[in-house]
Structures are given as C-alpha cells and as structure tokens.
Design a protein around this motif. Structure first.
Motif, short mmCIF file in Angstrom:
data_model
loop_
_atom_site.label_atom_id
_atom_site.label_comp_id
_atom_site.label_asym_id
_atom_site.label_seq_id
_atom_site.Cartn_x
_atom_site.Cartn_y
_atom_site.Cartn_z
N ASP A 97 0.81 -1.22 0.00
CA ASP A 97 0.00 0.00 0.00
C ASP A 97 0.85 1.27 0.00
O ASP A 97 0.71 2.13 0.85
N GLY A 98 1.76 1.36 -0.95
CA GLY A 98 2.54 2.57 -1.12
C GLY A 98 3.67 2.76 -0.12
O GLY A 98 4.20 3.87 0.00
N LYS A 99 4.05 1.71 0.59
CA LYS A 99 5.14 1.84 1.55
C LYS A 99 6.48 1.89 0.81
O LYS A 99 6.63 1.32 -0.27
N SER A 100 7.45 2.56 1.41
CA SER A 100 8.75 2.74 0.78
C SER A 100 9.67 1.56 1.09
O SER A 100 9.83 1.19 2.26
N VAL A 101 10.23 0.98 0.05
CA VAL A 101 11.15 -0.14 0.24
C VAL A 101 12.43 0.07 -0.57
O VAL A 101 12.41 0.67 -1.65
N ILE A 102 13.52 -0.40 -0.01
CA ILE A 102 14.80 -0.41 -0.68
C ILE A 102 15.11 -1.83 -1.12
O ILE A 102 14.97 -2.77 -0.34
N VAL A 103 15.51 -2.00 -2.38
CA VAL A 103 15.98 -3.30 -2.86
C VAL A 103 17.47 -3.16 -3.11
O VAL A 103 17.91 -2.32 -3.91
N ALA A 104 18.27 -3.98 -2.43
CA ALA A 104 19.72 -3.92 -2.57
C ALA A 104 20.19 -5.04 -3.48
O ALA A 104 19.95 -6.21 -3.22
N GLY A 105 20.85 -4.67 -4.58
CA GLY A 105 21.36 -5.68 -5.51
C GLY A 105 21.33 -5.16 -6.93
O GLY A 105 20.78 -4.08 -7.21
N GLY A 107 21.51 -7.82 -9.78
CA GLY A 107 21.35 -8.95 -10.68
C GLY A 107 19.90 -9.25 -10.99
O GLY A 107 19.00 -8.42 -10.75
N ASN A 108 19.66 -10.45 -11.53
CA ASN A 108 18.30 -10.84 -11.90
C ASN A 108 17.36 -10.85 -10.71
O ASN A 108 16.19 -10.45 -10.81
N THR A 109 17.85 -11.34 -9.56
CA THR A 109 17.01 -11.40 -8.37
C THR A 109 16.56 -10.02 -7.94
O THR A 109 15.39 -9.79 -7.64
N ALA A 110 17.51 -9.08 -7.90
CA ALA A 110 17.19 -7.72 -7.48
C ALA A 110 16.20 -7.06 -8.44
O ALA A 110 15.23 -6.41 -8.01
N ALA A 111 16.43 -7.22 -9.74
CA ALA A 111 15.54 -6.62 -10.73
C ALA A 111 14.14 -7.22 -10.65
O ALA A 111 13.14 -6.51 -10.69
N THR A 112 14.09 -8.54 -10.52
CA THR A 112 12.80 -9.22 -10.41
C THR A 112 12.06 -8.80 -9.15
O THR A 112 10.84 -8.54 -9.17
N ASP A 113 12.79 -8.71 -8.03
CA ASP A 113 12.17 -8.28 -6.77
C ASP A 113 11.64 -6.86 -6.87
O ASP A 113 10.54 -6.56 -6.41
N ALA A 114 12.43 -5.98 -7.47
CA ALA A 114 12.02 -4.58 -7.61
C ALA A 114 10.75 -4.47 -8.44
O ALA A 114 9.82 -3.72 -8.08
N LEU A 115 10.69 -5.20 -9.53
CA LEU A 115 9.51 -5.17 -10.39
C LEU A 115 8.29 -5.76 -9.68
O LEU A 115 7.18 -5.23 -9.76
N TYR A 116 8.51 -6.86 -8.97
CA TYR A 116 7.41 -7.50 -8.24
C TYR A 116 6.84 -6.57 -7.19
O TYR A 116 5.61 -6.39 -7.09
N LEU A 117 7.70 -5.94 -6.42
CA LEU A 117 7.25 -5.03 -5.36
C LEU A 117 6.58 -3.79 -5.96
O LEU A 117 5.58 -3.29 -5.42
N HIS A 118 7.13 -3.30 -7.05
CA HIS A 118 6.52 -2.15 -7.74
C HIS A 118 5.11 -2.49 -8.20
O HIS A 118 4.18 -1.68 -8.04
N ASN A 119 4.93 -3.67 -8.76
CA ASN A 119 3.62 -4.08 -9.27
C ASN A 119 2.62 -4.31 -8.14
O ASN A 119 1.41 -4.23 -8.35
N LEU A 120 3.14 -4.58 -6.93
CA LEU A 120 2.26 -4.72 -5.77
C LEU A 120 1.76 -3.36 -5.27
O LEU A 120 0.78 -3.29 -4.53
N GLY A 121 2.47 -2.31 -5.66
CA GLY A 121 2.08 -0.98 -5.22
C GLY A 121 3.03 -0.34 -4.24
O GLY A 121 2.78 0.76 -3.72
N ASP A 184 10.44 1.76 4.80
CA ASP A 184 9.65 0.85 5.64
C ASP A 184 10.18 -0.58 5.56
O ASP A 184 9.89 -1.40 6.43
N GLY A 185 10.92 -0.85 4.48
CA GLY A 185 11.44 -2.20 4.31
C GLY A 185 12.71 -2.20 3.50
O GLY A 185 12.97 -1.29 2.71
N VAL A 186 13.51 -3.24 3.71
CA VAL A 186 14.74 -3.45 2.95
C VAL A 186 14.75 -4.89 2.46
O VAL A 186 14.71 -5.82 3.27
N PHE A 187 14.78 -5.05 1.14
CA PHE A 187 14.84 -6.38 0.56
C PHE A 187 16.26 -6.62 0.03
O PHE A 187 16.72 -5.93 -0.88
N VAL A 188 16.93 -7.58 0.64
CA VAL A 188 18.30 -7.91 0.26
C VAL A 188 18.25 -8.93 -0.86
O VAL A 188 17.73 -10.04 -0.68
#
Length: 272
Positions: A97-105, A107-121, A184-188
């Motif tokens: 719900d629009g919370k701020s997250v940092i994705v650290a990385g 590679g493919n995992t980081a890019a995929t995670d960033a896109l997934y979280l972005h699509n969640l909102g 609000d979150g950090v995804f490694v």
C-alpha cells in the motif's frame, strides 16, 4: 507470514511447518536435531552417516536448500522479519500500500524483486554498488519502463529502526558520501548460496551457480539420488519445493520397483 500457499489466505510460517510436520509424521520417522554428515554409495544402497547414527537407504532426496547472501551491515540481523527480508514473494504484501522499500542488488534477483514489489504498489528504490546492472536485458528494460529509480554506485551501510525499519544509510562508493533515506522495508537481493556440501561429496553435477542438476523427475546423475526444493534451483517458493519433493518421492518409488538403469544396462548388453 505466508500469503501465497494454496488453501490458506494467510498463515504463519511456523504454523504451516508444524502442520506439514504433523502430517508427515504419520508416514515417516522425523529425527529432529540430526544432521547428515556424509552419504556414500555402497553397491545398490546408500550409507547415510549422521551426527547420531549410520543408516542404509535405498534412496536419498537431497533437500538441503540455500542460504541468502547477507549485506552484513548494522541493523540487518536485528531487524530481520521487522522490515528486513530476503524474499519479496514471501513478504512483499506487507508493503503493497505505497510503503517505501529499498531493494539492494543489481542482478536478476534484485531486478525481479524490484519489479514484483513495484507491481504490488510499493514505492521501490533500487540500490546498486556499480554503475550498471548485471540483470538480463529484458529485466533492465522492464525496470526502465516501470520508472523504478536506481541509486547507482551506492551501498546500504546501515539499517535503522527500533522495532521496525525506519530508514537506511547509503554510501556513495566513489565519493564516500553517506545519506539517510526513509524506508519501511529493505529487501536484500544479492543472491543465494546453495547448501551443496553433501551434493559435492557425492559428486553430483552442479550448474554454474552451484545448484544440483536434475531432470524433470528430480533425478540426479546417480541412481536413487534425487534433489528437490531450493537446492535444485528455480523459484524459491514453498509450494515449488513441496511439488518437487512430491515428484522426487514418486520417482524414488518408481525406481525402487522398476530401476530404469537396469533396463538401460540390459539394452546396452543386447547391442553389444
């Protein structure tokens, strides 16, 4: 909290594991606290040496999993599960719900995670220590199109917060300058380390990332040795691991009753 396992809208990870263990205990002995030290092929059997005993088995399923690579920065361990995560598909819904997250990385995992979280909102910012991503071109193109901002030449140096993540300190790898960003979150997402020591000792072929090579039936190169779950590569999901475990078990049952390698050996003899 698990929100993507069939049959449950939302269930605690430990609760799900306890239910799986309870069901499995009806069909097999579960030896908690017993770790496998070595597996040695012996004729048509496998010797499984543990810290407690020696077992003779007809077959073995290797399901040793992986470890997520850590940033090893202050606050990371303390705030794990309180905003720090290594699995976007496991914990992403908490930030939808629009919370701020940092994705650290980078590679493919980081890019995929960033896109997934972005699509969640979630409001996503990708932090990468270099000036270009290692991710596949298609993922980089999707990131560009999504508008996810990238902070280049930077590393997460500290994760701040009391009970929950509140902000991160990011350092420029060139200038050394440090700035603090609210989060609000950090995804490694800097990769995984397959726990493949047992697989290596058996001599099982591994791919370039260290995962055990298997066929569609989860068979390895050694008869009656199978691999399932994260150690076999692919999506790091409970439901995937469960499905692969089921396939491996069915393959083991089939091979015990009708060994495929015996048929191959007989066919080879006929040709000679």
């Amino acid at each position: 909290m698990v929100e993507n396992y069939p049959g449950f809208m939302r269930i605690g990870g430990k609760s799900l594991v306890d239910m799986i263990v309870q069901q499995a205990a009806q069909y097999a002995d579960i030896h908690l606290g017993e770790s496998v030290k070595e597996i040695v092929p012996e004729g048509n059997r496998l010797q499984v040496k543990t810290n407690r005993a020696l077992y003779i088995a007809k077959g073995v399923i290797v399901a040793t999993g992986v470890d997520s690579k850590a940033l090893n920065v202050p606050g990371e361990k303390r705030l794990y599960g309180r905003g720090v995560s290594y699995c976007s598909t496991c914990d992403g819904y908490f930030f939808k719900d629009g919370k701020s997250v940092i994705v650290a990385g980078g590679g493919n995992t980081a890019a995929t995670d960033a896109l997934y979280l972005h699509n969640l909102g979630a409001k996503v910012t990708l932090v990468h220590r270099k000036d270009s991503l290692r991710a596949e071109a298609r993922l980089q193109k999707s990131l560009d199109q999504s508008g996810v901002p990238v902070i280049w030449n930077s590393e997460v140096k500290e994760i701040l917060g009391d009970k929950l993540v509140k902000s991160v300190k990011i350092q420029d790898t060139k200038s050394g300058a440090v700035k603090e960003l609210p989060a609000d979150g950090v995804f490694v997402a800097i990769g995984y380390m397959p726990k493949n020591e047992i697989a290596k000792s058996l001599g099982l072929p591994l791919d370039e990332e260290g995962y055990v090579k298997v066929d569609l039936n989860m068979r390895t190169s050694i008869p009656m040795v199978y691999a399932a779950g994260d150690i076999a590569g692919g999506a790091k999901q409970i439901v995937v691991a469960v499905a692969q475990g089921s396939v491996a078990a069915m393959s083991a049952f089939e091979d015990i009753t009708s060994p495929y390698w015996v048929a191959k050996e007989k066919e080879a003899v006929k040709k000679v």
